[in-house]
Design a protein around this motif. Structure first.
Motif, mmCIF file in Angstrom:
data_model
loop_
_atom_site.group_PDB
_atom_site.id
_atom_site.type_symbol
_atom_site.label_atom_id
_atom_site.label_comp_id
_atom_site.label_asym_id
_atom_site.label_seq_id
_atom_site.Cartn_x
_atom_site.Cartn_y
_atom_site.Cartn_z
ATOM 1 N N ARG A 84 -10.706 -2.548 7.924
ATOM 2 C CA ARG A 84 -9.590 -2.578 6.977
ATOM 3 C C ARG A 84 -9.941 -1.801 5.707
ATOM 4 O O ARG A 84 -9.083 -1.108 5.132
ATOM 5 C CB ARG A 84 -9.231 -4.026 6.628
ATOM 6 C CG ARG A 84 -8.009 -4.169 5.701
ATOM 7 C CD ARG A 84 -6.733 -3.609 6.321
ATOM 8 N NE ARG A 84 -6.375 -4.290 7.535
ATOM 9 C CZ ARG A 84 -5.618 -5.392 7.599
ATOM 10 N NH1 ARG A 84 -5.127 -5.938 6.493
ATOM 11 N NH2 ARG A 84 -5.340 -5.939 8.766
ATOM 12 N N ILE A 85 -11.191 -1.883 5.281
ATOM 13 C CA ILE A 85 -11.620 -1.121 4.108
ATOM 14 C C ILE A 85 -11.478 0.375 4.368
ATOM 15 O O ILE A 85 -11.027 1.134 3.503
ATOM 16 C CB ILE A 85 -13.070 -1.497 3.734
ATOM 17 C CG1 ILE A 85 -13.098 -2.880 3.065
ATOM 18 C CG2 ILE A 85 -13.703 -0.449 2.817
ATOM 19 C CD1 ILE A 85 -14.487 -3.426 2.828
ATOM 20 N N ARG A 86 -11.848 0.814 5.570
ATOM 21 C CA ARG A 86 -11.753 2.245 5.911
ATOM 22 C C ARG A 86 -10.313 2.749 5.831
ATOM 23 O O ARG A 86 -10.069 3.893 5.458
ATOM 24 C CB ARG A 86 -12.290 2.485 7.326
ATOM 25 C CG ARG A 86 -13.798 2.449 7.458
ATOM 26 C CD ARG A 86 -14.203 3.086 8.784
ATOM 27 N NE ARG A 86 -15.629 2.954 9.022
ATOM 28 C CZ ARG A 86 -16.172 2.073 9.855
ATOM 29 N NH1 ARG A 86 -15.389 1.226 10.524
ATOM 30 N NH2 ARG A 86 -17.468 2.022 10.035
ATOM 31 N N THR A 87 -9.368 1.898 6.234
ATOM 32 C CA THR A 87 -7.970 2.329 6.213
ATOM 33 C C THR A 87 -7.329 2.142 4.839
ATOM 34 O O THR A 87 -6.195 2.584 4.629
ATOM 35 C CB THR A 87 -7.150 1.542 7.264
ATOM 36 O OG1 THR A 87 -7.176 0.146 6.955
ATOM 37 C CG2 THR A 87 -7.722 1.760 8.655
ATOM 38 N N THR A 88 -8.034 1.494 3.925
ATOM 39 C CA THR A 88 -7.485 1.208 2.596
ATOM 40 C C THR A 88 -7.905 2.235 1.564
ATOM 41 O O THR A 88 -7.096 2.655 0.718
ATOM 42 C CB THR A 88 -7.925 -0.202 2.144
ATOM 43 O OG1 THR A 88 -7.459 -1.163 3.097
ATOM 44 C CG2 THR A 88 -7.380 -0.543 0.768
ATOM 45 N N TRP A 89 -9.180 2.647 1.580
ATOM 46 C CA TRP A 89 -9.689 3.607 0.604
ATOM 47 C C TRP A 89 -10.359 4.790 1.312
ATOM 48 O O TRP A 89 -11.089 4.580 2.300
ATOM 49 C CB TRP A 89 -10.746 2.965 -0.303
ATOM 50 C CG TRP A 89 -10.250 1.914 -1.227
ATOM 51 C CD1 TRP A 89 -9.582 2.102 -2.403
ATOM 52 C CD2 TRP A 89 -10.414 0.491 -1.088
ATOM 53 N NE1 TRP A 89 -9.312 0.890 -2.999
ATOM 54 C CE2 TRP A 89 -9.818 -0.116 -2.215
ATOM 55 C CE3 TRP A 89 -11.009 -0.329 -0.117
ATOM 56 C CZ2 TRP A 89 -9.792 -1.494 -2.396
ATOM 57 C CZ3 TRP A 89 -10.983 -1.707 -0.283
ATOM 58 C CH2 TRP A 89 -10.381 -2.273 -1.417
ATOM 59 N N PRO A 90 -10.184 6.008 0.810
ATOM 60 C CA PRO A 90 -11.007 7.112 1.317
ATOM 61 C C PRO A 90 -12.453 6.880 0.917
ATOM 62 O O PRO A 90 -12.730 6.420 -0.194
ATOM 63 C CB PRO A 90 -10.416 8.345 0.621
ATOM 64 C CG PRO A 90 -9.697 7.814 -0.578
ATOM 65 C CD PRO A 90 -9.237 6.427 -0.222
#
Length: 384
Positions: A84-90
Motif C-alpha cells: 500500500r505504501i508503494r501505491t501511495t507515494w513514489p
C-alpha cells in the motif's frame, strides 16, 4: 524548497506488541497473547491512505517498522503494508525499509518473507553478549541465539544493525572492551550503542528508586566507556556518525537521519509521533498509546491521531539544534538562523570553541568528540 526537504520524508509504523516487557524499556510496548493481525492490517492501511492523501506526490525515502517487536508481525501483514505504501507515494531509488527484530523471534522463513515484501534492512535488539546480563535485562534470548539470529539475518539482508547496551550493572571497562571487540568481529556494518538509562515508569526505575538496583557505574566510568567506544569503533572503521550510532561510511540509518536532519515523517500506530509540513506549516502529530484505543479510533473515526499541533519557527529551530548537534556532521547555521530569526550568540560560540566543545567550518557547526560526550550541556549553552 520547504525546510523539511533538507531532511527528507519517511514513514514510521509502530507495532506495539512484545512477548514480554523488558525492565529497562520505556517504549510503548505491550504483552498480548492474541492479536487479530487482519484487524491491524485494515487500520494501518486506513492510516496510510489518509496520510498519503495529505502528502500526495512526495518522494518517500524511508520506512521504519518499530516497536514493540515488529518481527512478531506476519510477513503477509508487512507485505500488505509495504504494497500500500508503494501505491501511495513514489519511492526514492534507494528507499530504505527497516524492520526491528528480537533474536528470540527470528525465523529464517519469516525473514525471507519480510525480504520478499520489500524489507531491506534489519535492526536487531541483541543488547548484550553475556548470558547473565541478558537475564538481568529481561531478555528472552541467549548469546548463542543472538549469534544464530544475526547469521540468519545476514544471510537474507545486505544491511543489519544491532543494538547493544553498556554501562550495565557490575560491568567493568575491560568487560565492555571485550564485548565490543567480540561484536565487531561479527562483520557488522552498523551499531546502535546505548548507555543504560534508568527511566521513570519502568521496572528498573521502580527498583532503582527503592534502592534495589545495585552495581550501576559511576558517571566517570560511564564516560570512560563512552570514550573508549569511540576509539574502538573508529579503529574498526565504524565511526560515530551520531552520538549513539556507528557505521561504515554509506551504512548509516537513513530513516534516523530524517529525524536528526529535521525532515518530515508520518507516524502511524499507537504512540507514534510525527512531523508533517502541510500548506507551509510544520505540524507535530501524536496518537493514543493504548493499542486497543488507537485501533478502535481508526475503525470508528478513520483517523488515528490524538494531536495535531502547529510547531512555531522558534520551536522548530530548537528541535533542529537538539537533533542536528547529535550528528557528527553537525548543523547548518544559516538554516538555524532562518528558523529561529536570530543567529547564535557570537560570544557563546567563541567560548565553546575555546574550551574544545564545538568547531565551526564555514556554516557548519559541530560538536567535537568531547562536546558530544556532554552534549546536553553544550546545547543548553547554545539555546536562545
Amino acid at each position: 524548497m520547504e525546510d523539511w526537504q533538507n531532511g527528507g520524508f519517511g514513514v514510521y509504523l509502530h507495532w506495539p506488541f512484545c512477548t514480554s516487557k523488558c525492565p529497562y524499556c520505556d517504549f510503548n510496548s505491550h504483552v498480548a497473547t492474541e492479536i487479530d493481525q487482519d484487524r491491524w492490517r485494515k487500520a494501518y492501511l486506513t492510516e496510510i491512505d489518509r496520510l498519503g492523501a495529505q502528502t500526495k506526490g512526495r518522494i518517500l525515502n524511508t520506512v521504519f517498522f518499530g516497536g514493540g517487536t515488529p518481527s512478531l508481525m506476519d510477513p503477509a501483514l508487512v507485505d500488505a503494508i509495504i504494497d500500500r505504501i508503494r501505491t501511495t507515494w513514489p519511492q526514492a531509488n534507494d528507499v530504505e525499509i527497516t524492520l526491528e527484530a528480537n533474536p528470540s523471534s527470528v525465523e529464517a522463513g519469516r525473514f525471507r518473507g519480510y525480504a520478499d515484501a520489500g524489507v531491506n534492512r534489519i535492526s536487531m535488539g541483541v543488547q548484550a553478549l553475556n548470558d547473565a546480563d541478558l537475564r538481568r535485562l529481561g531478555r528472552l534470548h541467549s548469546v548463542a541465539e543472538a549469534r544464530a539470529a544475526f547469521e540468519t539475518a545476514r544471510s537474507v539482508f545486505a544491511r543489519v544493525n544491532f543494538d547493544l547496551i553498556y554501562a550495565r550493572q557490575d560491568q567493568t571497562l575491560a568487560d565492555w572492551k571485550a564485548e565490543l571487540t567480540e561484536a565487531l568481529a561479527m562483520a557488522i556494518d552498523h551499531f546502535s550503542l546505548y548507555q543504560l538509562t534508568i527511566e521513570d515508569g519502568t521496572a528498573f526505575g521502580a527498583r532503582h528508586a527503592a534502592g534495589g538496583l545495585r552495581g550501576l557505574p559511576e558517571d566517570d566510568l560511564a564516560a570512560d566507556m563512552y570514550l573508549m567506544t569511540q576509539d574502538i569503533c573508529e579503529a574498526a572503521g565504524l565511526p560515530a556518525y551520531e552520538v549513539s550510532n556507528h557505521a561504515h561510511p554509506g551504512a548509516e540509518s537513513r530513516h534516523n537521519l530524517i529525524y536528526w536532519r529535521a525532515g518530515d515523517y508520518a507516524g502511524i500506530g499507537p504512540g507514534a509521533h510525527g512531523r508533517l509540513t502541510l500548506k507551509g506549516q510544520r505540524l507535530a502529530t501524536d496518537t493514543p498509546k493504548s493499542p486497543l484505543g488507537w485501533l478502535t479510533q481508526v475503525e470508528k473515526a478513520g483517523n488515528g491521531e490524538s494531536l495535531r499541533k502547529a510547531v512555531s519557527l522558534p520551536d522548530q529551530s530548537i528541535e533542529y539544534l537538539m537533533m542536528g548537534l547529535r550528528l557528527r556532521a553537525g548543523l547548518d547555521m544559516d538554516r538555524y538562523t532562518h528558523l529561529s530569526g536570530i543567529p547564535f550568540r557570537r560570544g557563546t560560540l567563541t567560548q565553546l570553541q575555546d574550551i574544545g566543545m564545538i568547531e565551526i567550518d564555514g556554516q557548519r557547526l559541530r560538536a567535537t568528540r568531547n562536546g558530544r560526550a556532554v552534549l546536553n550541556a553544550v546545547i543548553r549553552e547554545l539555546m536562545p
